[in-house]
Enzyme design. Structure first.
Site, mmCIF file in Angstrom:
data_model
loop_
_atom_site.group_PDB
_atom_site.id
_atom_site.type_symbol
_atom_site.label_atom_id
_atom_site.label_comp_id
_atom_site.label_asym_id
_atom_site.label_seq_id
_atom_site.Cartn_x
_atom_site.Cartn_y
_atom_site.Cartn_z
ATOM 1 N N ASP A 276 -2.189 -7.829 -5.765
ATOM 2 C CA ASP A 276 -2.654 -6.738 -4.924
ATOM 3 C C ASP A 276 -3.137 -5.563 -5.762
ATOM 4 O O ASP A 276 -2.591 -5.286 -6.822
ATOM 5 C CB ASP A 276 -1.480 -6.279 -4.057
ATOM 6 C CG ASP A 276 -1.940 -5.617 -2.778
ATOM 7 O OD1 ASP A 276 -3.158 -5.510 -2.564
ATOM 8 O OD2 ASP A 276 -1.068 -5.208 -1.990
ATOM 9 N N LYS B 22 -14.292 -5.127 6.284
ATOM 10 C CA LYS B 22 -13.718 -5.918 5.193
ATOM 11 C C LYS B 22 -14.527 -7.180 4.909
ATOM 12 O O LYS B 22 -15.309 -7.638 5.737
ATOM 13 C CB LYS B 22 -12.283 -6.317 5.527
ATOM 14 C CG LYS B 22 -12.175 -7.121 6.818
ATOM 15 C CD LYS B 22 -10.749 -7.588 7.052
ATOM 16 C CE LYS B 22 -10.655 -8.434 8.313
ATOM 17 N NZ LYS B 22 -9.373 -9.082 8.495
ATOM 18 N N HIS C 90 -8.245 -1.827 -0.245
ATOM 19 C CA HIS C 90 -7.179 -2.794 -0.486
ATOM 20 C C HIS C 90 -7.889 -4.054 -0.943
ATOM 21 O O HIS C 90 -8.855 -4.464 -0.310
ATOM 22 C CB HIS C 90 -6.448 -3.207 0.789
ATOM 23 C CG HIS C 90 -5.929 -2.094 1.620
ATOM 24 N ND1 HIS C 90 -4.598 -1.846 1.758
ATOM 25 C CD2 HIS C 90 -6.560 -1.184 2.382
ATOM 26 C CE1 HIS C 90 -4.428 -0.829 2.575
ATOM 27 N NE2 HIS C 90 -5.596 -0.409 2.982
ATOM 28 N N HIS D 155 -4.924 -1.410 -5.131
ATOM 29 C CA HIS D 155 -5.502 -0.381 -4.264
ATOM 30 C C HIS D 155 -6.364 0.509 -5.130
ATOM 31 O O HIS D 155 -5.905 1.025 -6.140
ATOM 32 C CB HIS D 155 -4.408 0.396 -3.553
ATOM 33 C CG HIS D 155 -3.673 -0.468 -2.576
ATOM 34 N ND1 HIS D 155 -2.557 -1.186 -2.927
ATOM 35 C CD2 HIS D 155 -3.951 -0.800 -1.285
ATOM 36 C CE1 HIS D 155 -2.163 -1.905 -1.876
ATOM 37 N NE2 HIS D 155 -2.986 -1.698 -0.876
ATOM 38 N N GLN E 19 1.516 -11.066 -3.654
ATOM 39 C CA GLN E 19 0.073 -10.830 -3.652
ATOM 40 C C GLN E 19 -0.383 -10.306 -5.009
ATOM 41 O O GLN E 19 0.342 -9.563 -5.660
ATOM 42 C CB GLN E 19 -0.279 -9.770 -2.605
ATOM 43 C CG GLN E 19 0.069 -10.160 -1.189
ATOM 44 C CD GLN E 19 -0.203 -9.026 -0.226
ATOM 45 O OE1 GLN E 19 0.266 -7.908 -0.405
ATOM 46 N NE2 GLN E 19 -0.981 -9.310 0.809
ATOM 47 N N CYS F 183 0.794 -1.239 0.000
ATOM 48 C CA CYS F 183 0.000 0.000 0.000
ATOM 49 C C CYS F 183 0.825 1.286 0.000
ATOM 50 O O CYS F 183 0.539 2.181 -0.796
ATOM 51 C CB CYS F 183 -1.032 0.023 1.128
ATOM 52 S SG CYS F 183 -0.952 -1.317 2.292
ATOM 53 N N ARG G 49 7.337 -11.038 5.131
ATOM 54 C CA ARG G 49 6.875 -10.849 6.507
ATOM 55 C C ARG G 49 7.620 -11.830 7.397
ATOM 56 O O ARG G 49 7.734 -13.009 7.061
ATOM 57 C CB ARG G 49 5.363 -11.097 6.602
ATOM 58 C CG ARG G 49 4.587 -10.108 5.756
ATOM 59 C CD ARG G 49 3.093 -10.346 5.841
ATOM 60 N NE ARG G 49 2.412 -9.441 4.916
ATOM 61 C CZ ARG G 49 1.099 -9.433 4.705
ATOM 62 N NH1 ARG G 49 0.331 -10.283 5.358
ATOM 63 N NH2 ARG G 49 0.564 -8.585 3.856
#
Length: 640
Positions: free
Chosen positions: A379, A461, A507, A381, A377, A330, A359
């Site tokens: 991913d 979410k 997200h 946004h 990911q 992000c 991570r």
RNA sequence: GCCGGUGUAGCUCAGCGGUAGAGCAGCCGAUUCGUAAUCGGCAUGUCGCCGGUUCGAAUCCGGCCUCCGGCUCCA
């Protein structure tokens, strides 16, 4: 003194002791418990006048729970007989069995487990009657003190005032327990202890660690055996084993735990998934972005990750500057958003990246591809106005289900998580966002559960949990509304009236991460992937050396149409090559010998059967269609 | 991170104080084969890592690491 008894389609008017009545009806051993006026009950009781008694057998979840809960008591009874110094924790029924937690300094060994099983058999063959009794709080406390069950005393303290305090006794074993239970120990007919593991008392890692003995029980030995076989079959499908065998992924001790390597076949599989997904993103108005893997710590302080996520991040220092490896994408996307003045005309702005993140997961939680320290990911946004929120969420949901359908995944659990106790943003915006998520779910028409107060502090979410092996659920797709980061980074857009307004951020990940998703796919298909993502689609087996030339011709024909094939040049018999191709789970096997060579044909088979001989062009056409359609059935094109 | 288990050839495993073995895979040779294992030969190792005990350690002891079963965690 009569009451109504219901079982299957039968209704009786009965009186007296329920257990006696059941025996008289010839249902002894079949009925495991009862629901009296909607409340679960033991059988050895006299129902109140006018009550409605529903009988529960193995086909009901409640019946199975009672059976297994009693199994757990028999386990605890056996353990107390063999190891009197042990303190009891709790022992409930679970999805596929039961467990009981014990506090003991010495670990239970495999041999102990066998001894415990034998003792359990003894207790069962004694067919002890299981009796319930209730005590006032004071006396219950006295009893537990006498039994030296200090952990049970802790549980007793938490039983609310006014609620009945019940115990169950079988032989000389007594346990504080809500029940209900089977009336006799002899009713448990088939059980097995599965394993021992550690478990914190009451699930809190500051509490002492108990030893949890897991077991399962069934009505018959056959059902138990079947269950144990299914478990073994599940272990064969385990992506950690199968994925490595098939060359989909690997890990190396010298590289570090939780770091994933893709050998050629796995890399091919992943590229195919990525290619498909990339095209779908572009179709849906996403803009690709690419951001660095490393950013200065300052940025992570501003994003809040430094304060809230630091213990899960990797750091390094260069030229006296602190850097962090990104655990999320992000902040990178936000920098791009902020790099210029944004107008309401630009919104919604959808930034997409196949973002690799790292991570620092605690060592004990790593689990093959499902939980790794580095993963990528899919991913994105989405920056949008509050008004656009619902439409955007709906689009994302559609996208999610389109993708899951494309990969043939149907087993998932959808959860909508709402405002937690600690949160930022106004109640109005929370309400609006939660409603947007809910409306989107309703419009797609899927079942979902609500996790009240389980949202992130920055917004509500939707999570989609994908089912893996042995009841494991892994979070894949996720859609999270975020009011926090736009605030922290002071994101704005120019509204039509010339004022600066704050965008909302979504997200979202469609598959979750490629690692986790591939792990799920391996287990879902047992390594036998649909043709369109199979790393090798066709293996060509020449019968003798004189057919190799033709095999190459077939291979080139496949390659011309972008079908991934290879030739087995081994000096082995056909049977052997077939066996090898099947064990490698290659979708189609082409056999070429004299007949095929002469007529320009190939003989085709799958892992199960011979499909016969076809013209090469025809087969290629069929395969191309199967690939184009992303067909899921792997029984061969014959079954169209 | 915590409790327990585990680690020997690429894979599956045997050996458990006297200096490392089998099957499969691999390599070489023979075989040219029609729908789930052709035959013969050869080679294969820091016995997870570090340290200790011992004349001698894969084997016993200690520490660390991986992996496995769980727990906890999972912005």
């Amino acid at each position: 003194m009569s009451w109504k008894m219901i079982y299957k389609d039968n209704v009786w008017q009965k009186e007296g002791n329920l257990l006696e009545v059941i025996k008289k009806e010839g249902l002894g051993g079949i009925i495991l418990g009862a629901k009296i006026d909607g409340k679960l009950s033991d059988l050895n009781i006299v129902p109140k006048d006018g009550s409605i008694v529903e009988l529960l057998d193995w086909s009901t979840p409640e019946g199975r729970d009672i059976y297994r809960h009693t199994s757990a008591h028999i386990l605890a009874h056996a353990v107390k007989e063999l190891f009197p110094e042990v303190k009891l924790g709790i022992g409930p029924a679970i999805e596929d069995g039961f467990y009981y937690d014990f506090y003991r300094n010495e670990p239970f060994t495999q041999e102990d487990l066998l001894r415990i099983e034998n003792k359990m058999r003894e207790i069962i063959s004694q067919n002890l009657s299981i009796e319930r009794f209730e005590l006032p709080r004071e006396e219950a406390l006295e009893l537990l003190k006498e039994l030296k069950e200090e952990f049970k005393i802790e549980l007793l303290d938490e039983i609310p005032e006014g609620e009945k305090i019940s115990f169950y006794r079988q032989g000389n074993f007594i346990d504080l327990c809500r029940g209900p239970h089977l009336p006799f120990t002899g009713m448990v007919r088939a059980f097995k202890l599965i394993n021992v593991s550690g478990a914190y008392w009451r699930g809190n890692e500051k509490n002492p660690m108990f030893q949890r003995i897991y077991g399962t029980s069934f009505l018959t030995q056959e059902e138990l055996d079947k269950y144990l076989e299914e478990r073994e079959e599940a272990q064969r499908r385990d992506h950690r084993k199968l994925g490595k065998e098939l060359g989909i992924f690997d890990t190396f001790e010298e590289a570090g735990p939780g770091l994933i390597f893709y050998p050629p076949k796995g890399a091919m599989l992943r590229l195919l998934i990525e290619d498909f997904e990339r095209r779908e993103h572009l179709k849906r108005g996403y803009l690709p972005v690419i951001t660095p893997h490393l950013m200065q710590a300052e940025l992570w302080k501003r994003s809040g990750h430094w304060d809230n996520y630091r213990e899960n991040m990797f750091f390094l220092e260069v030229e006296d500057k602190a850097y962090a490896v990104k655990p999320m994408n992000c902040p990178g996307h936000i920098l791009i958003y902020k790099s210029t003045i944004r107008s309401y005309r630009d919104l919604p702005l959808r930034f997409f990246e196949m973002g690799t993140v790292y991570r620092y997961e605690r060592s004990g939680v790593l689990y093959g591809l499902e939980r790794a320290r580095g993963f990528t990911q899919d991913d994105a946004h989405i920056f949008c106005t509050q008004e656009q929120l619902e439409e955007e969420i709906k689009n994302v949901l559609d996208f999610v289900f389109y993708m899951l359908r494309s990969f043939g995944l149907k087993d998932y659990i959808i959860t909508l998580s709402t405002k937690p106790e600690k949160y930022i943003g106004s109640d109005e915006i929370w309400e609006k966002a939660t409603l947007a998520l809910r409306n989107a779910l309703e419009s797609v028409g899927v079942e979902y559960q609500i996790a009240e107060g389980e949202g992130a502090f920055y917004g509500p979410k939707i999570d989609v949990g994908l089912k893996g092996l042995l009841g494991k659920v892994w979070q894949g797709p996720t859609i999270q509304v975020d009011f926090n980061l736009p605030e922290r980074f002071d994101l704005t857009y120019d509204a039509p009236d010339g004022t600066k307004k704050r965008p909302v951020m979504i997200h979202r990940a469609i598959l979750g991460s490629y690692e986790r998703f591939i792990g799920i796919l391996i287990e879902h298909y047992g390594g036998r992937f649909p043709l369109w993502i199979a790393p090798i689609q066709v293996r060509i087996l020449p019968i003798a050396d004189r057919h190799v030339e033709y095999a190459y011709y077939v291979l080139r024909s496949l390659e011309e149409k972008d079908i991934r094939g290879e030739i087995d040049l081994d000096q082995a018999k056909l049977n052997y090559k077939i066996r090898k191709a099947i064990s490698e789970k290659i979708p189609y096997i082409f056999i070429v010998g004299d007949k095929e060579k002469e007529e320009g044909k190939v003989s085709v088979r799958t892992h199960t059967r011979d499909l016969g001989m076809f013209n090469l062009e025809d087969v290629i056409g069929k395969l191309m269609k199967e690939i184009r359609d992303k067909k899921l059935f792997d029984g061969g094109f014959e079954d169209d």
